[in-house]
Design an enzyme around this catalytic site. Structure first.
Site, PDB file in Angstrom:
ATOM      1  N   GLY A  54      29.369   4.473 -10.910  1.00  0.00           N
ATOM      2  CA  GLY A  54      28.539   4.868  -9.781  1.00  0.00           C
ATOM      3  C   GLY A  54      27.288   5.566 -10.248  1.00  0.00           C
ATOM      4  O   GLY A  54      27.225   6.060 -11.388  1.00  0.00           O
ATOM      5  N   CYS A  81      33.515   4.467 -16.357  1.00  0.00           N
ATOM      6  CA  CYS A  81      32.249   5.184 -16.300  1.00  0.00           C
ATOM      7  C   CYS A  81      32.356   6.398 -15.366  1.00  0.00           C
ATOM      8  O   CYS A  81      33.040   7.357 -15.675  1.00  0.00           O
ATOM      9  CB  CYS A  81      31.129   4.230 -15.897  1.00  0.00           C
ATOM     10  N   TYR A  82      31.723   6.363 -14.193  1.00  0.00           N
ATOM     11  CA  TYR A  82      31.855   7.490 -13.255  1.00  0.00           C
ATOM     12  C   TYR A  82      33.316   7.718 -12.899  1.00  0.00           C
ATOM     13  O   TYR A  82      33.752   8.866 -12.704  1.00  0.00           O
ATOM     14  CB  TYR A  82      31.036   7.215 -11.991  1.00  0.00           C
ATOM     15  N   HIS A 168      31.731  -0.372 -19.553  1.00  0.00           N
ATOM     16  CA  HIS A 168      32.035  -1.294 -18.453  1.00  0.00           C
ATOM     17  C   HIS A 168      32.735  -2.551 -18.986  1.00  0.00           C
ATOM     18  O   HIS A 168      32.079  -3.459 -19.520  1.00  0.00           O
ATOM     19  CB  HIS A 168      30.751  -1.687 -17.723  1.00  0.00           C
ATOM     20  N   GLU A 170      33.977  -4.880 -17.198  1.00  0.00           N
ATOM     21  CA  GLU A 170      33.817  -5.996 -16.254  1.00  0.00           C
ATOM     22  C   GLU A 170      32.606  -6.865 -16.546  1.00  0.00           C
ATOM     23  O   GLU A 170      32.525  -8.003 -16.052  1.00  0.00           O
ATOM     24  CB  GLU A 170      33.735  -5.466 -14.811  1.00  0.00           C
ATOM     25  N   SER A 222      30.437 -26.874  10.076  1.00  0.00           N
ATOM     26  CA  SER A 222      29.088 -27.213   9.628  1.00  0.00           C
ATOM     27  C   SER A 222      29.089 -28.322   8.593  1.00  0.00           C
ATOM     28  O   SER A 222      28.066 -28.951   8.353  1.00  0.00           O
ATOM     29  CB  SER A 222      28.421 -25.969   9.026  1.00  0.00           C
ATOM     30  N   GLY A 224      29.809 -27.586   5.478  1.00  0.00           N
ATOM     31  CA  GLY A 224      29.761 -26.858   4.224  1.00  0.00           C
ATOM     32  C   GLY A 224      31.157 -26.554   3.733  1.00  0.00           C
ATOM     33  O   GLY A 224      32.149 -26.703   4.460  1.00  0.00           O
ATOM     34  N   ASP A 226      32.746 -23.763   3.152  1.00  0.00           N
ATOM     35  CA  ASP A 226      33.492 -22.674   3.785  1.00  0.00           C
ATOM     36  C   ASP A 226      34.163 -23.128   5.071  1.00  0.00           C
ATOM     37  O   ASP A 226      35.378 -22.986   5.238  1.00  0.00           O
ATOM     38  CB  ASP A 226      32.568 -21.487   4.068  1.00  0.00           C
ATOM     39  N   SER A 227      33.380 -23.674   5.999  1.00  0.00           N
ATOM     40  CA  SER A 227      33.974 -24.112   7.265  1.00  0.00           C
ATOM     41  C   SER A 227      34.903 -25.306   7.059  1.00  0.00           C
ATOM     42  O   SER A 227      35.875 -25.479   7.800  1.00  0.00           O
ATOM     43  CB  SER A 227      32.889 -24.446   8.294  1.00  0.00           C
ATOM     44  N   SER A 228      34.632 -26.127   6.046  1.00  0.00           N
ATOM     45  CA  SER A 228      35.504 -27.272   5.766  1.00  0.00           C
ATOM     46  C   SER A 228      36.878 -26.818   5.303  1.00  0.00           C
ATOM     47  O   SER A 228      37.910 -27.372   5.721  1.00  0.00           O
ATOM     48  CB  SER A 228      34.871 -28.179   4.707  1.00  0.00           C
ATOM     49  N   LYS A 375      33.542 -17.173  -3.307  1.00  0.00           N
ATOM     50  CA  LYS A 375      33.207 -18.598  -3.185  1.00  0.00           C
ATOM     51  C   LYS A 375      34.020 -19.481  -4.133  1.00  0.00           C
ATOM     52  O   LYS A 375      34.515 -20.544  -3.727  1.00  0.00           O
ATOM     53  CB  LYS A 375      31.713 -18.804  -3.422  1.00  0.00           C
TER      54      LYS A 375
END
Length: 519
Positions: A54, A81-82, A168, A170, A222, A224, A226-228, A375
């Site tokens: 942070g 870290c933080y 870090h 990550e 749509s 796309g 996601d909706s598919s 995604k």
């Protein structure tokens, strides 16, 4: 009811906090990003905790503090870290400004043995970003690694399964970062790697069935990814209780409506209804130039169209009411929109029409089965559901469509200009076999005109910007280094084939500082 996080990533405001959650999921363990000041019940069911970095100093008056449940639970903890400094302070150690601040690449030498460090080399290539450091350990803790400046870089209370890193793990710049996270998840916390597409599909199918019951569901499809994926998943769960509605708002890509109907109605047998509402949407957008207002107006109109369609369907096809509206909301949408509840601690970057752009008096309950997926996880679920690769790997297309790729007012003429330019970008990318190698590609119509020369005549035409990016999770992205000859072909075709355009530029900005979309 959604599953609790196996690992709670406690967010202290780091730019890479989301990345921690992604890395944990890459190791097939379910994680969620939860603000440090979230209600205790959101944290209590986690089996392990990772504390993010942070920007604050631990001694600032309003600095984030360690949630008491983390230590009271007795569960494994990894501070980063933080997060390391917050642990140290809470347990009786001491944090002070570092005499030698460390930013960027650093070598850390391991100084002890512990399950967290199993199989690692003696020297670690890591990425640091800190001004403060722990200069006195909490009771019961030992130094497990130090930087070349003799700052404590790794510390642990091995018996209590508590560890902390000043660097870090990550980020990709820490070469052994995934090994450290793997050791924490499996050697220290002894978790199971059960976050798989198959397990998600089974659990979400059951959750949808129980939540929906005998009611019916509308889905704005749509085409796309996601909706598919939502369509395939909800259809798997409740079958004919799902009705998909494809709304042509006039801001679609070239030929998109025909492709969607061919794919879902003919190939997958899903009940799909088409509605042409272009005039309604364009009327709503008349004179609007502010991008947030565009998103909100489009979001509102989508809901009103769905409500009207639901009423018509109930009147014409007797049965249970359409109680739910299904959407392809993803975890990055939730984080970026900083919507209600658990997301309030996040800073709003932009409103997503299916998160923050909905009217308060919406008549539906929302069904968002992908709300906590990134995604790439959605794509894996789509493949597991049997969707064709050309749908699964299709580049994202925003719900507001081309409206947020037209800077300034949206008109039919400007939409037609952008539609043609956008189609050329995609056609050339596919012809160069680079569509799958990139993550998102599109054209943007700018609100400026420039002088040009075509033939022997002076022109004063529109400017098209091309945006192509690569990314793993859409939380961060880099601009794609396309070959010069490919960019030249795109530009040449656009200025020659799209009337009124005399200049093409290429966007070479990463995310951050920019977002992927221009609005």
């Amino acid at each position: 009811m959604k599953r609790p996080p196996t690992v709670a990533v406690i967010d202290f405001g780091s730019q890479t906090a989301q990345l921690i959650a992604r890395r944990v999921r890459d190791l097939d363990v379910y994680s969620e990003l939860i603000p440090w000041n979230a209600p205790e019940e959101q944290l209590a069911q986690a089996e392990a905790y990772i504390l993010s970095g942070g920007p604050a100093s631990i001694y600032e008056a309003d600095a984030p503090t360690l949630p008491p449940i983390v230590l009271e639970s007795g569960k494994p903890v990894l501070g980063i870290c933080y997060g390391m400094q917050a642990l140290a302070q809470a347990l009786g150690g001491h944090v002070a400004p570092a005499t030698a601040r460390e930013f960027g690449h650093t070598i850390v030498e391991i100084a002890g043995e512990a399950p967290l460090l199993s199989g690692l080399p003696q020297k670690l290539d890591v990425w640091m970003s800190h001004s403060d450091h722990v200069d006195r350990l909490p009771p019961g803790w030992t130094v497990l690694g130090a930087s070349h400046n003799d700052n404590i870089a790794i510390m642990g209370d091995v018996a209590r399964k508590r560890y902390a890193l000043q660097f870090h793990p990550e980020v990709q710049h820490t070469r052994q970062g995934m090994d450290i996270l793997r050791n924490f998840l499996f050697n220290v916390a002894e978790l199971e790697a059960d976050w798989t597409p198959a397990n998600f599909i089974e659990s979400m199918t059951q959750e949808i069935r129980e939540g929906v019951g005998d009611s019916r569901v509308l889905l704005g499809l749509s085409g796309g990814v996601d909706s598919s994926v939502v369509a395939a998943l909800v259809h798997r769960a409740i079958g004919d209780q799902l009705t998909c509605v494809f709304v042509d708002h006039g801001m679609l890509r070239l030929g998109e409506a025909d492709e969607v109907f061919k794919t879902f109605q003919q190939a997958h047998g899903i009940h799909l209804i088409g509605i042409n509402a272009a005039e309604l949407f364009l009327e709503d957008l008349k004179g609007v130039t502010d991008p947030e207002e565009k998103r909100k107006r489009i979001g509102h109109r989508f809901v009103r169209v769905f409500e009207a369609e639901a009423a018509r369907l109930v009147a014409e096809t007797p049965g249970a009411p359409y109680r739910f509206l299904a959407q392809g909301t993803l975890y990055p949408d939730v984080i970026e929109s900083a919507a209600t509840g658990r997301e309030q601690a996040a800073r709003t970057i932009k409103t997503h029409h299916n998160v923050g752009g909905l009217p308060e008096d919406i008549q539906f309950e929302l069904l968002e089965p992908l709300r906590y997926l990134f995604k790439d996880e959605v794509r894996r679920v789509g493949l597991a559901l049997g969707l064709p690769e050309r749908i699964v790997w299709r580049h994202p297309f925003p719900g507001p469509g081309l409206a947020i790729r037209i800077l300034g007012e949206v008109t039919w003429d400007r939409l037609e200009t952008l539609r043609q330019a956008d189609a050329i970008v995609i056609q050339e990318l596919e012809a160069a076999s680079l569509y799958r190698a990139t993550s998102q590609a599109f054209a943007v119509l700018l609100p400026v005109r420039t002088v040009g020369v075509m033939g022997d005549y002076r022109t004063y035409g529109n400017v098209i910007a091309i945006r192509v990016v690569t990314t793993d999770d859409f939380m961060t992205a880099d601009w794609a280094r396309l070959p010069d000859d490919l960019l030249a072909r795109m530009a040449n075709r656009i200025v020659n084939e799209v009337e009124g355009v005399n200049r093409v530029v290429y966007d070479i900005t990463s995310k951050p500082p920019a977002t992927i979309e221009w609005e």
